[in-house]
Design a protein around this motif. Structure first.
Motif, short mmCIF file in Angstrom:
data_model
loop_
_atom_site.label_atom_id
_atom_site.label_comp_id
_atom_site.label_asym_id
_atom_site.label_seq_id
_atom_site.Cartn_x
_atom_site.Cartn_y
_atom_site.Cartn_z
N LEU A 198 0.82 -1.21 0.00
CA LEU A 198 0.00 0.00 0.00
C LEU A 198 0.86 1.26 0.00
O LEU A 198 0.50 2.27 -0.62
CB LEU A 198 -0.93 0.00 1.21
N GLN A 199 1.97 1.21 0.69
CA GLN A 199 2.89 2.35 0.69
C GLN A 199 3.45 2.59 -0.71
O GLN A 199 3.58 3.74 -1.16
CB GLN A 199 4.02 2.14 1.69
N CYS A 200 3.76 1.50 -1.41
CA CYS A 200 4.26 1.60 -2.79
C CYS A 200 3.17 2.14 -3.72
O CYS A 200 3.41 3.06 -4.52
CB CYS A 200 4.74 0.24 -3.26
N ILE A 201 1.96 1.60 -3.61
CA ILE A 201 0.84 2.06 -4.43
C ILE A 201 0.54 3.52 -4.13
O ILE A 201 0.25 4.32 -5.02
CB ILE A 201 -0.41 1.19 -4.19
N GLY A 202 0.63 3.88 -2.84
CA GLY A 202 0.37 5.25 -2.43
C GLY A 202 1.33 6.23 -3.07
O GLY A 202 0.94 7.32 -3.51
N LYS A 203 2.61 5.85 -3.15
CA LYS A 203 3.60 6.72 -3.78
C LYS A 203 3.31 6.89 -5.27
O LYS A 203 3.39 8.00 -5.81
CB LYS A 203 5.01 6.13 -3.59
N ILE A 204 2.96 5.78 -5.93
CA ILE A 204 2.63 5.84 -7.36
C ILE A 204 1.40 6.70 -7.59
O ILE A 204 1.37 7.56 -8.49
CB ILE A 204 2.41 4.43 -7.92
N PHE A 205 0.38 6.50 -6.77
CA PHE A 205 -0.86 7.27 -6.87
C PHE A 205 -0.58 8.76 -6.68
O PHE A 205 -1.09 9.61 -7.42
CB PHE A 205 -1.86 6.78 -5.83
N ALA A 206 0.22 9.09 -5.68
CA ALA A 206 0.55 10.49 -5.39
C ALA A 206 1.29 11.14 -6.55
O ALA A 206 1.01 12.29 -6.91
CB ALA A 206 1.39 10.57 -4.11
N ILE A 207 2.22 10.40 -7.14
CA ILE A 207 2.99 10.93 -8.27
C ILE A 207 2.08 11.16 -9.48
O ILE A 207 2.17 12.20 -10.15
CB ILE A 207 4.15 9.98 -8.63
N VAL A 208 1.21 10.18 -9.76
CA VAL A 208 0.29 10.30 -10.90
C VAL A 208 -0.61 11.52 -10.73
O VAL A 208 -0.81 12.30 -11.67
CB VAL A 208 -0.55 9.02 -11.04
N VAL A 209 -1.15 11.70 -9.52
CA VAL A 209 -2.04 12.83 -9.27
C VAL A 209 -1.28 14.16 -9.38
O VAL A 209 -1.75 15.10 -10.04
CB VAL A 209 -2.69 12.72 -7.87
N ALA A 210 -0.11 14.24 -8.76
CA ALA A 210 0.67 15.48 -8.79
C ALA A 210 1.08 15.84 -10.21
O ALA A 210 0.92 16.99 -10.64
CB ALA A 210 1.91 15.33 -7.90
N VAL A 211 1.58 14.85 -10.95
CA VAL A 211 2.00 15.10 -12.34
C VAL A 211 0.78 15.41 -13.21
O VAL A 211 0.83 16.29 -14.08
CB VAL A 211 2.76 13.89 -12.90
N GLY A 212 -0.32 14.69 -12.97
CA GLY A 212 -1.53 14.90 -13.76
C GLY A 212 -2.05 16.33 -13.65
O GLY A 212 -2.39 16.96 -14.65
N PHE A 213 -2.10 16.84 -12.43
CA PHE A 213 -2.59 18.21 -12.24
C PHE A 213 -1.56 19.23 -12.72
O PHE A 213 -1.93 20.28 -13.26
CB PHE A 213 -2.93 18.46 -10.77
N ALA A 214 -0.28 18.94 -12.54
CA ALA A 214 0.77 19.89 -12.92
C ALA A 214 0.93 20.00 -14.44
O ALA A 214 1.27 21.07 -14.96
CB ALA A 214 2.10 19.49 -12.29
N ILE A 215 0.67 18.91 -15.14
CA ILE A 215 0.91 18.91 -16.59
C ILE A 215 -0.09 19.79 -17.33
O ILE A 215 0.20 20.27 -18.44
CB ILE A 215 0.85 17.45 -17.13
N ILE A 216 -1.25 20.04 -16.72
CA ILE A 216 -2.27 20.86 -17.39
C ILE A 216 -1.82 22.31 -17.55
O ILE A 216 -1.79 22.84 -18.67
CB ILE A 216 -3.61 20.76 -16.64
N PRO A 217 -1.42 23.00 -16.47
CA PRO A 217 -0.92 24.37 -16.66
C PRO A 217 0.38 24.42 -17.46
O PRO A 217 0.61 25.37 -18.21
CB PRO A 217 -0.72 24.89 -15.23
N LEU A 218 1.21 23.39 -17.32
CA LEU A 218 2.45 23.34 -18.11
C LEU A 218 2.14 23.28 -19.60
O LEU A 218 2.83 23.90 -20.42
CB LEU A 218 3.29 22.13 -17.69
N TYR A 219 1.11 22.54 -19.95
CA TYR A 219 0.69 22.43 -21.35
C TYR A 219 0.33 23.80 -21.92
O TYR A 219 0.75 24.17 -23.02
CB TYR A 219 -0.52 21.49 -21.43
N PHE A 220 -0.45 24.57 -21.15
CA PHE A 220 -0.84 25.89 -21.62
C PHE A 220 0.31 26.88 -21.61
O PHE A 220 0.39 27.75 -22.49
CB PHE A 220 -2.02 26.41 -20.78
N LEU A 221 1.21 26.75 -20.64
CA LEU A 221 2.38 27.63 -20.60
C LEU A 221 3.28 27.41 -21.80
O LEU A 221 3.80 28.37 -22.40
CB LEU A 221 3.17 27.38 -19.31
N ILE A 222 3.47 26.15 -22.16
CA ILE A 222 4.38 25.80 -23.27
C ILE A 222 3.76 26.07 -24.63
O ILE A 222 4.39 26.63 -25.52
CB ILE A 222 4.82 24.33 -23.16
#
Length: 224
Positions: A198-222
């Motif tokens: 669960l700790q491993c899945i939690g880290k993967i889930f957290a990364i996916v969510v963080a990158v997922g939300f961050a990539i949206i404004p990055l897309y518009f910036l670029i």
């Protein structure tokens, strides 16, 4: 039942259940938001946003979701206050980094910062959509709010908001990195077999969510 709600384990259980419920909402919300990346005309995102706004099940779940946020926030402060009262005297923190993660030691701070991000999100997007102040658009003969113009317009016009949105996504990721496995641990999956996975899945889930939300404004910036 009242004794369970006031007891430490009861409060943690409620916060864990509400947290898991909110994680499901985050997945759905992120999925709809990612539609912004696949169609610059805005039709795909507007269809997704319109579905979320008009679906009867979603309408029923909205007040439940709001209640979930309130419960999760209040209970997190209650638990933090309870822990503080149980440890009124300072303790040795020299080995804290070895016994727990930074996120686990700062969940309340992370949660408060995520709350600031949430309030900003509500003011910028949720309220304008609900108050009906958006321009209309026609897609396949159906009139709907042009939510894409609101969301994309803000990302295109404000570098500051893009940066804040990226920071908000990162803070949410840190919060979820500990909160994911901790919630399952509280409801009983605490043995070594489950906990490590669960700790491993939690880290993967957290990364996916963080990158997922961050990539949206990055897309518009670029791109814009």
């Amino acid at each position: 039942m009242s004794n369970f709600l006031t007891a430490s384990i009861g409060r943690k259980f409620i916060m864990s259940i509400s947290g898991l419920f909110l994680m499901m909402f985050i997945c759905v919300h992120l999925g709809v938001n990612l539609l912004l990346l696949f169609d610059d005309s805005g039709e795909l995102f507007n269809l997704g946003a319109n579905f979320m706004a008009t679906n009867p099940l979603i309408k029923v779940m909205e007040p439940v979701l709001g209640l979930g946020f309130v419960v999760h926030i209040i209970w997190s402060f209650l638990i933090s206050l309870q822990n503080y009262k149980a440890r009124p005297v300072g303790y040795d923190k020299s080995n804290a980094a070895y016994s727990s993660t930074w996120a686990s030691r700062n969940m309340l701070v992370l949660g408060a910062l995520v709350l600031v991000f949430l309030v900003m999100h509500i003011i910028q997007f949720f309220i304008p959509v609900k108050t009906g102040g958006l321009e209309a658009t026609m897609i396949d003969g159906v009139e709907m709010h042009n939510t894409y113009a609101l969301v994309a317009g803000l990302f295109k016009s404000s570098v500051l908001y893009c940066i804040l949105y990226i920071i908000g996504g990162a803070l949410l990721g840190f919060h979820l990195g500990h909160g994911f496995w901790s919630a399952f641990q509280t409801i009983g999956m605490s043995n070594q077999y489950w906990l490590k996975r669960l700790q491993c899945i939690g880290k993967i889930f957290a990364i996916v969510v963080a990158v997922g939300f961050a990539i949206i404004p990055l897309y518009f910036l670029i791109k814009f």
